[in-house]
Design a protein around this motif. Structure first.
Motif, mmCIF file in Angstrom:
data_model
loop_
_atom_site.group_PDB
_atom_site.id
_atom_site.type_symbol
_atom_site.label_atom_id
_atom_site.label_comp_id
_atom_site.label_asym_id
_atom_site.label_seq_id
_atom_site.Cartn_x
_atom_site.Cartn_y
_atom_site.Cartn_z
ATOM 1 N N GLY A 20 0.847 -1.190 0.000
ATOM 2 C CA GLY A 20 0.000 0.000 0.000
ATOM 3 C C GLY A 20 0.881 1.239 0.000
ATOM 4 O O GLY A 20 1.870 1.292 0.729
ATOM 5 N N GLY A 60 10.058 -1.678 10.312
ATOM 6 C CA GLY A 60 8.739 -2.165 9.897
ATOM 7 C C GLY A 60 7.966 -1.251 8.975
ATOM 8 O O GLY A 60 6.761 -1.394 8.814
ATOM 9 N N CYS A 61 8.654 -0.295 8.313
ATOM 10 C CA CYS A 61 7.916 0.668 7.487
ATOM 11 C C CYS A 61 8.032 0.374 5.992
ATOM 12 O O CYS A 61 7.691 1.219 5.169
ATOM 13 C CB CYS A 61 8.349 2.086 7.814
ATOM 14 S SG CYS A 61 7.774 2.580 9.456
ATOM 15 N N GLY A 62 8.517 -0.791 5.622
ATOM 16 C CA GLY A 62 8.424 -1.198 4.223
ATOM 17 C C GLY A 62 9.719 -1.178 3.429
ATOM 18 O O GLY A 62 9.690 -1.376 2.207
ATOM 19 N N LYS A 63 10.863 -0.975 4.072
ATOM 20 C CA LYS A 63 12.129 -0.906 3.316
ATOM 21 C C LYS A 63 12.397 -2.231 2.573
ATOM 22 O O LYS A 63 12.658 -2.227 1.377
ATOM 23 C CB LYS A 63 13.307 -0.596 4.269
ATOM 24 C CG LYS A 63 13.194 0.768 4.942
ATOM 25 C CD LYS A 63 14.395 1.106 5.797
ATOM 26 C CE LYS A 63 14.496 0.356 7.096
ATOM 27 N NZ LYS A 63 13.387 0.628 8.045
ATOM 28 N N THR A 64 12.318 -3.329 3.313
ATOM 29 C CA THR A 64 12.599 -4.632 2.699
ATOM 30 C C THR A 64 11.545 -4.964 1.650
ATOM 31 O O THR A 64 11.865 -5.432 0.546
ATOM 32 C CB THR A 64 12.598 -5.734 3.784
ATOM 33 O OG1 THR A 64 13.392 -5.289 4.875
ATOM 34 C CG2 THR A 64 13.131 -7.039 3.252
ATOM 35 N N LEU A 65 10.296 -4.697 2.008
ATOM 36 C CA LEU A 65 9.182 -5.039 1.125
ATOM 37 C C LEU A 65 9.301 -4.350 -0.231
ATOM 38 O O LEU A 65 9.171 -4.981 -1.283
ATOM 39 C CB LEU A 65 7.890 -4.602 1.828
ATOM 40 C CG LEU A 65 6.609 -5.222 1.359
ATOM 41 C CD1 LEU A 65 6.594 -6.704 1.688
ATOM 42 C CD2 LEU A 65 5.413 -4.539 2.013
ATOM 43 N N ASN A 168 18.049 1.572 10.628
ATOM 44 C CA ASN A 168 17.189 2.424 11.461
ATOM 45 C C ASN A 168 18.014 3.563 12.047
ATOM 46 O O ASN A 168 17.470 4.503 12.609
ATOM 47 C CB ASN A 168 16.598 1.635 12.643
ATOM 48 C CG ASN A 168 15.950 0.330 12.235
ATOM 49 O OD1 ASN A 168 16.097 -0.683 12.902
ATOM 50 N ND2 ASN A 168 15.238 0.352 11.120
ATOM 51 N N TYR A 192 3.681 5.326 8.173
ATOM 52 C CA TYR A 192 2.479 5.686 7.418
ATOM 53 C C TYR A 192 1.662 6.640 8.276
ATOM 54 O O TYR A 192 1.416 6.367 9.443
ATOM 55 C CB TYR A 192 1.697 4.419 7.078
ATOM 56 C CG TYR A 192 2.557 3.483 6.264
ATOM 57 C CD1 TYR A 192 2.744 3.713 4.912
ATOM 58 C CD2 TYR A 192 3.248 2.437 6.860
ATOM 59 C CE1 TYR A 192 3.590 2.914 4.164
ATOM 60 C CE2 TYR A 192 4.088 1.629 6.121
ATOM 61 C CZ TYR A 192 4.252 1.873 4.775
ATOM 62 O OH TYR A 192 5.093 1.086 4.035
HETATM 63 P P1 ATP Z 1 13.263 -3.286 9.410
HETATM 64 O O1 ATP Z 1 13.893 -1.931 9.544
HETATM 65 O O2 ATP Z 1 12.809 -3.838 10.736
HETATM 66 O O3 ATP Z 1 14.042 -4.257 8.583
HETATM 67 P P2 ATP Z 1 11.519 -2.688 7.174
HETATM 68 O O4 ATP Z 1 11.374 -1.224 7.014
HETATM 69 O O5 ATP Z 1 12.396 -3.427 6.240
HETATM 70 O O6 ATP Z 1 11.845 -3.033 8.679
HETATM 71 P P3 ATP Z 1 9.455 -4.426 6.197
HETATM 72 O O7 ATP Z 1 10.071 -5.725 6.609
HETATM 73 O O8 ATP Z 1 9.510 -4.063 4.776
HETATM 74 O O9 ATP Z 1 10.033 -3.267 7.091
HETATM 75 O O10 ATP Z 1 7.936 -4.394 6.687
HETATM 76 C C1 ATP Z 1 7.457 -5.200 7.754
HETATM 77 C C2 ATP Z 1 6.111 -5.783 7.382
HETATM 78 O O11 ATP Z 1 5.135 -4.727 7.409
HETATM 79 C C3 ATP Z 1 6.068 -6.324 5.968
HETATM 80 O O12 ATP Z 1 6.440 -7.677 5.921
HETATM 81 C C4 ATP Z 1 4.614 -6.132 5.588
HETATM 82 O O13 ATP Z 1 3.826 -7.195 6.055
HETATM 83 C C5 ATP Z 1 4.219 -4.890 6.354
HETATM 84 N N1 ATP Z 1 4.280 -3.685 5.504
HETATM 85 C C6 ATP Z 1 5.164 -2.654 5.607
HETATM 86 N N2 ATP Z 1 4.898 -1.694 4.709
HETATM 87 C C7 ATP Z 1 3.838 -2.134 4.007
HETATM 88 C C8 ATP Z 1 3.079 -1.600 2.913
HETATM 89 N N3 ATP Z 1 3.366 -0.411 2.369
HETATM 90 N N4 ATP Z 1 2.055 -2.323 2.431
HETATM 91 C C9 ATP Z 1 1.740 -3.537 2.970
HETATM 92 N N5 ATP Z 1 2.410 -4.080 3.988
HETATM 93 C C10 ATP Z 1 3.424 -3.405 4.522
#
Ligand code: ATP
Length: 286
Positions: A20, A60-65, A168, A192
């Motif tokens: 999203g 958890g804000c979507g970097k990996t995703l 982070n 978000y």
């Molecule tokens: P970290 O810093 O802990 O590695 P990160 O920023 O890489 O975190 P992600 O692993 O990408 O965070 O996101 C954690 C989970 O949150 C994802 O597996 C997904 O389920 C959900 N998520 C995060 N952003 C989104 C998004 N934009 N749309 C849908 N799901 C999301």
């Protein structure tokens, strides 16, 4: 002496519909990676370096995703390693692990190397917790690998490696990593915020579930704190799904449905279940 086990790079299966929002970030990442793949000759033996990207922001804000979705979309393999996983107490082994990551990426190119928790692998020299010599050598090895990738000497379409770092705590990073030609593109990935953004993420997270038509995800978003991480929103949906499973089992127990009717399709998330997700919400960010 065991070296770090590395998963082989592969093309992820994260599609844009699973995400999203984050359109701007996606465009930014695509732009940086797509051109060198399409036009490798323009990047060969020139001063035009391929940039590495540093994604930073709260967990958890979507970097990996989003990094995975870009790999899927461009059909580029993805190799994800967490900084601490590469560190090893034996002298020389951490550098060897770093070398192996890049060797493996080159063997599967085009490939994106996603270096998560990069601050653990390359802490600012002299930072608290830095044990001195060992980590200096790891940083030097990492810089040498990044410089090798960025030089573009091997730039044909089949031998491209892109680097994305994530942290982070960008303030804890060794600053020479951020020099031009290295991870010189810094992108902040924010929590978000606002009803629209949180609703898009909730929608994406609900795609793989049955949700009752009377559910208004915007109302769910409005009932949550102003700023949420994706992981927080995922927990709301997971809690709602667990509540929906419990409701189904209650119906079974009360004889309202038969055992043969139980399937994942019969798990339906409704307003009460999402309300439970909202009421048990614990924010991970402030
Ligand atoms: P970290 O810093 O802990 O590695 P990160 O920023 O890489 O975190 P992600 O692993 O990408 O965070 O996101 C954690 C989970 O949150 C994802 O597996 C997904 O389920 C959900 N998520 C995060 N952003 C989104 C998004 N934009 N749309 C849908 N799901 C999301």
């Amino acid at each position: 002496l065991q070296s770090q086990h590395l998963d082989a790079p592969k093309i992820p299966k994260v599609y844009w519909e699973d995400i999203g929002g984050l359109e701007k970030l996606k465009r930014e990442l695509l732009k940086t990676i797509e051109f060198p793949i399409k036009y490798p000759h323009l990047f060969k033996n020139s001063t035009l370096k391929r940039s590495g990207i540093l994604l930073y922001g709260p967990p958890g804000c979507g970097k990996t995703l989003v990094a995975k979705a870009v790999s899927t979309e461009l059909n580029v393999s993805f190799l994800s390693v967490k900084g601490p996983e590469l560190l090893n107490m034996y002298i020389g082994q951490s550098e060897e692990n770093v070398r192996k990551v890049f060797e493996s990426a080159r063997a599967s190119s085009p490939c994106i190397v996603f270096l998560d928790e990069l601050d653990a692998l390359a802490p600012r020299r002299g930072a608290a917790g830095d044990s001195g010599g060992a980590s200096d050598r790891v940083v030097s090895q990492l810089l040498a690998e990044i410089d090798g990738v960025a030089s573009g000497e091997d730039a044909d379409s089949s031998s491209l490696v892109f680097i994305m770092g994530a942290t982070n705590r960008p303030d804890l990073l060794e600053q020479s990593l951020l020099r031009p030609g290295r991870l010189d593109k810094l992108v902040y990935v924010a929590p978000y915020s606002g009803i629209g953004e949180k609703t898009s993420v909730l929608k994406a997270l609900c795609r793989s579930h049955n949700v009752r038509p009377d559910v208004q995800l915007a109302s769910v978003a409005a009932a949550l704190p102003e700023r949420c991480s994706g992981a927080d929103l995922l927990r709301v949906v997971s809690t709602a799904r667990a509540a929906a499973v419990r409701a189904l089992l209650r119906d079974l127990h009360n004889g309202l449905i038969k055992e043969s009717e139980l399937s994942t399709d019969s798990v339906i998330i409704g307003v009460p279940e999402l309300t439970e997700g909202v009421e048990t919400f614990r924010p991970s960010i402030t």
